[in-house]
Design a protein around this motif. Structure first.
Motif, PDB file in Angstrom:
ATOM      1  N   ALA A 184       0.844  -1.191   0.000  1.00 12.35           N
ATOM      2  CA  ALA A 184       0.000   0.000   0.000  1.00 12.35           C
ATOM      3  C   ALA A 184       0.882   1.245   0.000  1.00 12.35           C
ATOM      4  O   ALA A 184       2.000   1.232   0.530  1.00 12.35           O
ATOM      5  N   PRO A 185       0.402   2.324  -0.593  1.00  9.95           N
ATOM      6  CA  PRO A 185       1.185   3.563  -0.576  1.00  9.95           C
ATOM      7  C   PRO A 185       1.266   4.132   0.837  1.00  9.95           C
ATOM      8  O   PRO A 185       0.412   3.835   1.684  1.00  9.95           O
ATOM      9  N   PRO A 186       2.284   4.928   1.114  1.00 10.21           N
ATOM     10  CA  PRO A 186       2.419   5.503   2.448  1.00 10.21           C
ATOM     11  C   PRO A 186       1.356   6.557   2.722  1.00 10.21           C
ATOM     12  O   PRO A 186       0.683   7.045   1.812  1.00 10.21           O
ATOM     13  N   VAL A 187       1.220   6.894   3.989  1.00 10.34           N
ATOM     14  CA  VAL A 187       0.274   7.930   4.387  1.00 10.34           C
ATOM     15  C   VAL A 187       0.834   9.285   3.972  1.00 10.34           C
ATOM     16  O   VAL A 187       2.045   9.523   4.035  1.00 10.34           O
ATOM     17  N   SER A 188      -0.031  10.157   3.555  1.00  6.12           N
ATOM     18  CA  SER A 188       0.398  11.504   3.157  1.00  6.12           C
ATOM     19  C   SER A 188       1.078  12.205   4.326  1.00  6.12           C
ATOM     20  O   SER A 188       0.540  12.238   5.439  1.00  6.12           O
ATOM     21  N   PRO A 189       2.288  12.755   4.122  1.00  2.00           N
ATOM     22  CA  PRO A 189       2.999  13.387   5.238  1.00  2.00           C
ATOM     23  C   PRO A 189       2.326  14.686   5.665  1.00  2.00           C
ATOM     24  O   PRO A 189       1.776  15.428   4.847  1.00  2.00           O
ATOM     25  N   ARG A 190       2.370  14.955   6.967  1.00  5.09           N
ATOM     26  CA  ARG A 190       1.894  16.231   7.463  1.00  5.09           C
ATOM     27  C   ARG A 190       2.834  17.342   6.997  1.00  5.09           C
ATOM     28  O   ARG A 190       4.004  17.101   6.710  1.00  5.09           O
ATOM     29  N   PHE A 191       2.349  18.540   6.963  1.00  3.24           N
ATOM     30  CA  PHE A 191       3.164  19.665   6.498  1.00  3.24           C
ATOM     31  C   PHE A 191       4.370  19.871   7.410  1.00  3.24           C
ATOM     32  O   PHE A 191       5.479  20.152   6.940  1.00  3.24           O
TER      33      PHE A 191
ATOM     34  N   GLN B 112      16.829   9.094  -3.050  1.00  5.16           N
ATOM     35  CA  GLN B 112      16.885   8.071  -2.001  1.00  5.16           C
ATOM     36  C   GLN B 112      15.811   8.314  -0.947  1.00  5.16           C
ATOM     37  O   GLN B 112      15.147   7.376  -0.492  1.00  5.16           O
ATOM     38  N   GLU B 113      15.640   9.580  -0.561  1.00  3.96           N
ATOM     39  CA  GLU B 113      14.691   9.892   0.504  1.00  3.96           C
ATOM     40  C   GLU B 113      13.238   9.862   0.017  1.00  3.96           C
ATOM     41  O   GLU B 113      12.369   9.283   0.667  1.00  3.96           O
ATOM     42  N   LEU B 114      12.979  10.498  -1.134  1.00  3.96           N
ATOM     43  CA  LEU B 114      11.602  10.676  -1.585  1.00  3.96           C
ATOM     44  C   LEU B 114      11.047   9.453  -2.308  1.00  3.96           C
ATOM     45  O   LEU B 114       9.855   9.132  -2.165  1.00  3.96           O
ATOM     46  N   VAL B 115      11.889   8.769  -3.100  1.00  6.48           N
ATOM     47  CA  VAL B 115      11.430   7.657  -3.922  1.00  6.48           C
ATOM     48  C   VAL B 115      11.623   6.324  -3.205  1.00  6.48           C
ATOM     49  O   VAL B 115      10.699   5.513  -3.113  1.00  6.48           O
ATOM     50  N   GLU B 116      12.837   6.090  -2.694  1.00  5.11           N
ATOM     51  CA  GLU B 116      13.158   4.783  -2.132  1.00  5.11           C
ATOM     52  C   GLU B 116      12.659   4.623  -0.696  1.00  5.11           C
ATOM     53  O   GLU B 116      11.990   3.638  -0.369  1.00  5.11           O
ATOM     54  N   ARG B 117      12.993   5.582   0.136  1.00  2.00           N
ATOM     55  CA  ARG B 117      12.753   5.409   1.573  1.00  2.00           C
ATOM     56  C   ARG B 117      11.335   5.812   1.986  1.00  2.00           C
ATOM     57  O   ARG B 117      10.621   5.043   2.636  1.00  2.00           O
ATOM     58  N   ARG B 118      10.907   7.010   1.618  1.00  3.18           N
ATOM     59  CA  ARG B 118       9.614   7.509   2.068  1.00  3.18           C
ATOM     60  C   ARG B 118       8.482   7.173   1.086  1.00  3.18           C
ATOM     61  O   ARG B 118       7.325   7.155   1.484  1.00  3.18           O
ATOM     62  N   ARG B 119       8.821   6.966  -0.190  1.00  2.00           N
ATOM     63  CA  ARG B 119       7.857   6.641  -1.241  1.00  2.00           C
ATOM     64  C   ARG B 119       6.765   7.703  -1.357  1.00  2.00           C
ATOM     65  O   ARG B 119       5.588   7.405  -1.556  1.00  2.00           O
ATOM     66  N   TRP B 120       7.166   8.976  -1.236  1.00  2.00           N
ATOM     67  CA  TRP B 120       6.216  10.065  -1.422  1.00  2.00           C
ATOM     68  C   TRP B 120       5.901  10.276  -2.900  1.00  2.00           C
ATOM     69  O   TRP B 120       4.863  10.840  -3.232  1.00  2.00           O
ATOM     70  N   ILE B 121       6.826   9.856  -3.777  1.00  2.00           N
ATOM     71  CA  ILE B 121       6.616  10.023  -5.208  1.00  2.00           C
ATOM     72  C   ILE B 121       7.250   8.841  -5.931  1.00  2.00           C
ATOM     73  O   ILE B 121       8.237   8.263  -5.457  1.00  2.00           O
TER      74      ILE B 121
ATOM     75  N   TYR C 202      10.024   0.239  -6.044  1.00  2.00           N
ATOM     76  CA  TYR C 202      10.115   0.558  -4.625  1.00  2.00           C
ATOM     77  C   TYR C 202       8.773   0.411  -3.938  1.00  2.00           C
ATOM     78  O   TYR C 202       8.636   0.747  -2.767  1.00  2.00           O
ATOM     79  N   GLY C 203       7.788  -0.112  -4.662  1.00  2.00           N
ATOM     80  CA  GLY C 203       6.474  -0.254  -4.074  1.00  2.00           C
ATOM     81  C   GLY C 203       5.594   0.932  -4.414  1.00  2.00           C
ATOM     82  O   GLY C 203       6.045   1.927  -4.964  1.00  2.00           O
ATOM     83  N   PRO C 204       4.310   0.847  -4.112  1.00  2.00           N
ATOM     84  CA  PRO C 204       3.379   1.937  -4.409  1.00  2.00           C
ATOM     85  C   PRO C 204       3.800   3.229  -3.724  1.00  2.00           C
ATOM     86  O   PRO C 204       4.243   3.227  -2.567  1.00  2.00           O
ATOM     87  N   ALA C 205       3.672   4.320  -4.446  1.00  4.30           N
ATOM     88  CA  ALA C 205       4.056   5.617  -3.911  1.00  4.30           C
ATOM     89  C   ALA C 205       2.818   6.462  -3.655  1.00  4.30           C
ATOM     90  O   ALA C 205       1.737   6.216  -4.211  1.00  4.30           O
ATOM     91  N   LEU C 206       2.967   7.449  -2.804  1.00  8.62           N
ATOM     92  CA  LEU C 206       1.863   8.362  -2.514  1.00  8.62           C
ATOM     93  C   LEU C 206       1.420   9.057  -3.804  1.00  8.62           C
ATOM     94  O   LEU C 206       0.226   9.103  -4.117  1.00  8.62           O
ATOM     95  N   ILE C 207       2.368   9.609  -4.559  1.00  8.53           N
ATOM     96  CA  ILE C 207       2.095  10.163  -5.889  1.00  8.53           C
ATOM     97  C   ILE C 207       2.686   9.167  -6.865  1.00  8.53           C
ATOM     98  O   ILE C 207       3.879   9.195  -7.172  1.00  8.53           O
ATOM     99  N   ASP C 208       1.875   8.254  -7.356  1.00  5.75           N
ATOM    100  CA  ASP C 208       2.350   7.142  -8.175  1.00  5.75           C
ATOM    101  C   ASP C 208       2.240   7.475  -9.657  1.00  5.75           C
ATOM    102  O   ASP C 208       1.753   8.537 -10.046  1.00  5.75           O
TER     103      ASP C 208
END
Length: 460
Positions: free
Chosen positions: A21-28, A55-64, A217-223
């Motif tokens: 499942a994609p990660p939860v949308s990060p708080r501001f 590394q941070e946005l795509v691989e680790r946090r999967r925000w995009i 890297y799995g489903p991303a928040l902005i896929d």
């Protein structure tokens, strides 16, 4: 414009997080802390900064997702200005609308500005001390190697055929032999690219350096399939509103500047922000022409020292403009002889503000327009011509720095006076080999050369 393939995905972090499942949308607030952290760890120039963001946005946090990240990166690469900074603004904008883009851009630059103000103050107050002079004696040849390495790196990627080699050679002759201003060279190269894209399109159809990776890297928040957010779609009224806000901010800030050096900086760095195709190394000759040759904000050797400081601090390399602003305002005593530190700090802020303000406009207002034209040869061919010209311009910069370092007592009338400096030449050669063949990082090379210069000064 940036190093080829700065994003080299590692193995998928399947063991670190579930991929169902994609990660939860990060708080501001969570995003704010991330952008601030990024501002402190973004060493290594554009390639290193983009790799850290990947590394941070795509691989680790999967925000995009991988594809959306590279899609945004391609947009930023065809814009003037520092692409890593603009990529951070773009990511923040996608995640948290306009306030997210502003926060990401400001926090990506702010740590570097604060650090450079401190280092610039130490440099101006204690730069004539023997130990400081010794350290910078090692930094100067390292800077020569860094810029020479940039010529090789950009040229090997950009000059793919004889036509582009010819453009690069013409640009070098224009700035080295004829002394033409940098904006005129950029404009001419763009016109040549525009014409060439119609007459011989195959010579100007150069593929990008950021191929999509195949790692998952799995489903991303902005896929990949996530619809473009409503705030990122082009709307004419929104473009007009943002242009009006941008002009009001620029005019309001400029109106606050007193006549003299600070107002000159506001105008100059605004112009510089629109001709920085090719990254920081491309605009450095323009900054040198104005800062050293026209406005006399600083000397040639000081410019080399500033580039050395910029290479060893986090943030975009174009932050060397903060050093130029600091030294220029200090040297011109814009607030009188008893307020030099205040003058320098204000000069650094002015240079930074007017250099980076257009970055926010390009992304927040122009991002959708760039997206609509990114695969259009009519749009990309002029940029290919500009990139080729950048190689010739940066080669001129490398030769100029080498001349200052290897013949420090020379003048225009006597270009080889004082004799050739063998030790700096050996340091520069070793630094270049370390960058080219050894795979060393720029910050490590500059730091090692500074330490070597310090040791030599103590022993000597």
């Amino acid at each position: 414009m940036s190093s080829p393939n700065p994003v080299s995905p590692a193995s998928p972090p399947s063991a670190l997080m579930p991929l169902t499942a994609p990660p939860v949308s990060p708080r501001f607030t969570e995003a704010l802390l991330f952008w601030l952290k990024l501002g402190f760890i973004s060493f290594g120039g554009p390639a290193g900064q983009i790799a850290v963001m990947h590394q941070e946005l795509v691989e680790r946090r999967r925000w995009i997702s991988e594809r959306r990240f590279l899609h945004a990166l391609n947009y930023c690469m065809v814009l003037p200005g520092p692409e890593a900074t603009q990529l951070a603004i773009y990511m923040g904008w996608l995640l948290h609308r306009t306030r997210g883009g502003i926060a990401a851009g400001v926090l990506f630059v702010l740590p570097s500005l604060v650090i450079l103000i401190g280092l610039s103050a130490v440099y101006m107050a204690y730069g004539n001390q023997p130990l400081v002079l010794g350290a910078f004696a090692g930094v100067k040849p390292a800077v020569v190697a860094v810029v020479a390495f940039a010529v090789w790196r950009i040229g090997s990627r950009a000059l793919k055929n004889g036509v582009l080699w010819l453009i690069a050679a013409a640009a070098f002759i224009a700035i080295f032999a004829l002394g033409l201003p940098f904006p005129a060279i950029v404009l001419s190269a763009g016109v040549v690219g525009w014409i060439g894209g119609r007459i011989i399109p195959g010579k100007f159809q150069i593929g990008g350096g950021h191929a999509a990776a195949h790692a998952a890297y799995g489903p991303a928040l902005i896929d990949d399939a996530t619809p473009t957010p409503a705030h990122a779609r082009f709307r004419p009224w929104r473009l007009v509103a943002l242009l009006a806000i941008f002009l009001a901010l620029w005019a309001g800030a400029f109106a606050l500047l007193p006549a003299g050096a600070l107002r000159d900086m506001g105008l100059f760095f605004t112009k510089a922000a629109y001709v920085t195709f090719g990254g920081a190394y491309a605009v450095l000759p323009y900054v040198y022409q104005a800062g050293v040759g026209h406005f006399h904000w600083l000397s040639g050797p000081q410019m080399i020292d500033g580039l050395g400081l910029g290479e060893t601090t986090p943030g975009p390399l174009i932050m060397v403009v903060a050093f130029v602003g600091f030294v220029g305002a200090w040297t011109h005593q814009v607030f009188g002889p008893h307020s030099l530190l205040l003058a320098g700090a204000v000069g650094a802020v002015v240079a930074t503000f007017f250099t980076f303000l257009p970055c926010f406009l390009f992304i927040l207002a122009g991002g959708p327009l760039v997206e609509a034209t990114r695969d259009d040869l009519r749009f990309t061919a002029p940029l290919t011509g500009v990139t080729a010209a950048v190689v010739g311009v940066v080669l001129n910069l490398a030769l100029f720095f080498a001349w200052h370092v290897l013949w420090p007592h020379a003048t225009s009338a006597a270009p080889f006076a004082g004799g050739f400096q063998v030790l700096p030449a050996l340091i520069a050669l070793g630094a270049f080999v370390a960058l080219w063949r050894g795979g060393a990082g720029i910050m490590q090379v500059v730091g090692a050369c500074a330490a070597l210069g310090l040791v030599i000064s103590v022993l000597g």
